[in-house]
Scaffold this motif. Structure first.
Motif, short mmCIF file in Angstrom:
data_model
loop_
_atom_site.label_atom_id
_atom_site.label_comp_id
_atom_site.label_asym_id
_atom_site.label_seq_id
_atom_site.Cartn_x
_atom_site.Cartn_y
_atom_site.Cartn_z
N ASP A 144 32.71 37.85 32.53
CA ASP A 144 31.47 37.23 33.03
C ASP A 144 30.68 38.31 33.77
OD1 ASP A 144 30.43 34.49 32.80
OD2 ASP A 144 30.10 34.70 34.95
N ALA A 145 29.45 38.55 33.33
CA ALA A 145 28.60 39.56 33.95
C ALA A 145 27.82 38.94 35.09
CB ALA A 145 27.65 40.15 32.90
N LYS A 146 27.82 39.59 36.24
CA LYS A 146 27.12 39.06 37.41
C LYS A 146 26.25 40.16 38.02
CE LYS A 146 29.24 35.00 37.48
NZ LYS A 146 28.50 33.75 37.12
N TYR A 147 24.94 39.96 37.98
CA TYR A 147 24.04 40.94 38.60
C TYR A 147 23.58 40.38 39.95
CZ TYR A 147 20.58 44.60 39.12
OH TYR A 147 19.86 45.69 39.57
N TYR A 148 24.21 40.88 40.99
CA TYR A 148 23.89 40.45 42.36
C TYR A 148 23.63 41.67 43.23
CZ TYR A 148 25.15 35.52 41.74
OH TYR A 148 25.17 34.20 41.33
N LYS A 187 45.78 36.13 27.63
CA LYS A 187 44.38 35.96 28.04
C LYS A 187 44.16 36.54 29.45
CE LYS A 187 44.75 31.53 27.37
NZ LYS A 187 44.44 30.07 27.30
N TYR A 188 43.00 37.19 29.62
CA TYR A 188 42.62 37.76 30.91
C TYR A 188 41.17 37.36 31.21
CZ TYR A 188 46.62 40.84 30.11
OH TYR A 188 47.87 41.33 29.85
N GLY A 189 40.85 37.29 32.48
CA GLY A 189 39.47 37.04 32.90
C GLY A 189 38.96 38.22 33.70
N ALA A 190 37.65 38.42 33.69
CA ALA A 190 37.07 39.53 34.47
C ALA A 190 35.67 39.19 34.94
CB ALA A 190 37.04 40.81 33.64
N LEU A 191 35.33 39.72 36.10
CA LEU A 191 33.98 39.67 36.63
C LEU A 191 33.49 41.11 36.75
CD1 LEU A 191 34.62 37.07 39.45
CD2 LEU A 191 33.00 36.73 37.58
N ILE A 192 32.35 41.41 36.15
CA ILE A 192 31.79 42.76 36.25
C ILE A 192 30.46 42.68 36.99
CG2 ILE A 192 30.87 44.75 35.02
CD1 ILE A 192 32.85 44.35 32.86
N TYR A 193 30.36 43.45 38.07
CA TYR A 193 29.14 43.52 38.88
C TYR A 193 28.59 44.95 38.81
CZ TYR A 193 30.97 39.30 41.24
OH TYR A 193 31.46 38.05 41.53
#
Length: 366
Positions: free
Chosen positions: A269-273, A310-316
């Motif tokens: 999940d891409a998060k631009y903050y 399965k893996y989850g990731a957050l990329i900022y």
């Protein structure tokens, strides 16, 4: 080179947009380091003039446009009722319905509109405006229309008009970000780096980057929907007590990378903050990842029907908070990794970092 007040170097913005818009064929055509640009919009205007120049050299795209005109000679189909009503038959003229093969189509009309808009914008440098004024001479017989949502729906790209892809994307971006000063008649722009806009760019950049740079014989890179797992007995159990809602809104992922050989799935999940972390509740000195973000990705991982690890990731994007190494949150049933990408770095380093992020996880399975 970084423009004034720009959190990301101009060159990197350009490369991100090339990936986001899927126009990598022009990535190396525009030398963005040769000149200083005031901001991202100044860069986009110059990219636009380059594309228009290329378009003029190659020739405008033509398409069939339906027309109805009063003509003295027959052309296409005669509209008898319209001709009788307008009394054109008295003067031996006919209302004809026909298709005209013309360059005065929606593609070129949007281009012309954008060129005139750039000229009116005080934030674009004079050199770019002078280039556009000369190019407008080639658009004398072209009408102009704004790239509104209605007009965008008329645009379909094919192998005959791919040269317009970058131009139309720039035109839409400039149009959506324009603010017209009705009193002065000038056009200004909203903040290019506002989170709402950069979220879309960042997400599409990551998706298309992995599509291009991961071997498609090994990887499947896509953005599928993750279905909710509905309790089958819910209607029978709760009917009459509550209205049971079994139709839920779609959950579309940002980026999913599946390794066919290792049978792993990586949901990103891409998060631009502006700020990766937030202050902990009742403690301003302690910073934490947003729980809502972790819960969102965890839900994707738990509900994914993928048959494998399965893996989850957050990329900022890296702002003040640098966790380039990545942090693992070992939540039971779903390992979630949080990582930042330094968009101020050299472009090659950014690409290497993104690829290494995936391969580092995969090395656990080799």
């Amino acid at each position: 080179m970084k423009a004034k007040n720009s959190p990301i170097p101009i060159k990197n913005i350009y490369f991100m947009l090339c990936y986001a818009w899927d126009v990598l064929n022009v990535k190396d055509d525009v030398l963005v380091d040769e000149e200083n640009f005031k901001d991202a919009y100044d860069l986009l205007a110059r990219i636009f003039t380059y594309g228009v120049g290329k378009l003029i050299k190659s020739g405008f795209y033509k398409s069939y446009i339906n027309k109805q005109e009063s003509l003295s000679t027959l052309k296409g189909r005669i509209k008898i009722n319209e001709s009788l009503k307008s009394l054109t038959l008295i003067n031996k003229r006919y209302i004809c319905d026909f298709d005209d093969y013309s360059s005065n189509n929606v593609f070129n009309q949007i281009i012309k509109y954008t060129m005139n808009s750039i000229i009116k914008n005080p934030s674009i440098n004079l050199k770019t405006k002078d280039m556009i004024k000369k190019q407008l001479l080639f658009f004398t017989n072209i009408d102009e229309i704004a790239p509104s949502k209605i007009n965008r729906n008329k645009i379909f790209f094919n192998r005959n008009n791919t040269i317009y892809k970058m131009l139309i994307h720039v035109a839409i971006l400039l149009y959506d970000n324009a603010m017209v000063n009705e009193d002065a008649g000038n056009i200004a722009f909203k903040d290019f780096f506002r989170e709402e806009q950069m979220q879309k760019v960042f997400e599409l950049f990551l998706l298309n980057f992995y599509k291009v740079n991961l071997d498609n014989s090994i990887y499947k890179v896509h953005a599928p929907k993750i279905n909710w797992h509905i309790e089958e007995s819910a209607v029978e159990t709760w009917n009459g007590i509550f209205d049971v809602e079994t139709t839920l809104t779609d959950r579309r992922t940002d980026i999913v990378i599946e390794n066919k050989k290792l049978k792993t799935q990586f949901i990103i999940d891409a998060k631009y903050y502006e700020h990766t972390f937030i202050n902990a509740y009742m403690n301003d000195k302690e910073s934490r990842i947003r729980t809502s973000h972790l819960n969102q990705v965890r839900g994707y991982v738990l509900d994914s029907d993928f048959n494998g690890e399965k893996y989850g990731a957050l990329i900022y994007p890296m702002t003040k908070d640098d966790i380039k190494q990545g942090k693992l949150f070992p939540i039971k049933g779903s390992n979630i990794i949080v990582k930042t990408i330094n968009l101020n770095d050299k472009w090659q380093n950014i690409e290497n970092d993104l690829l290494e992020f995936v391969h580092k996880i995969e090395r656990r399975h080799i």
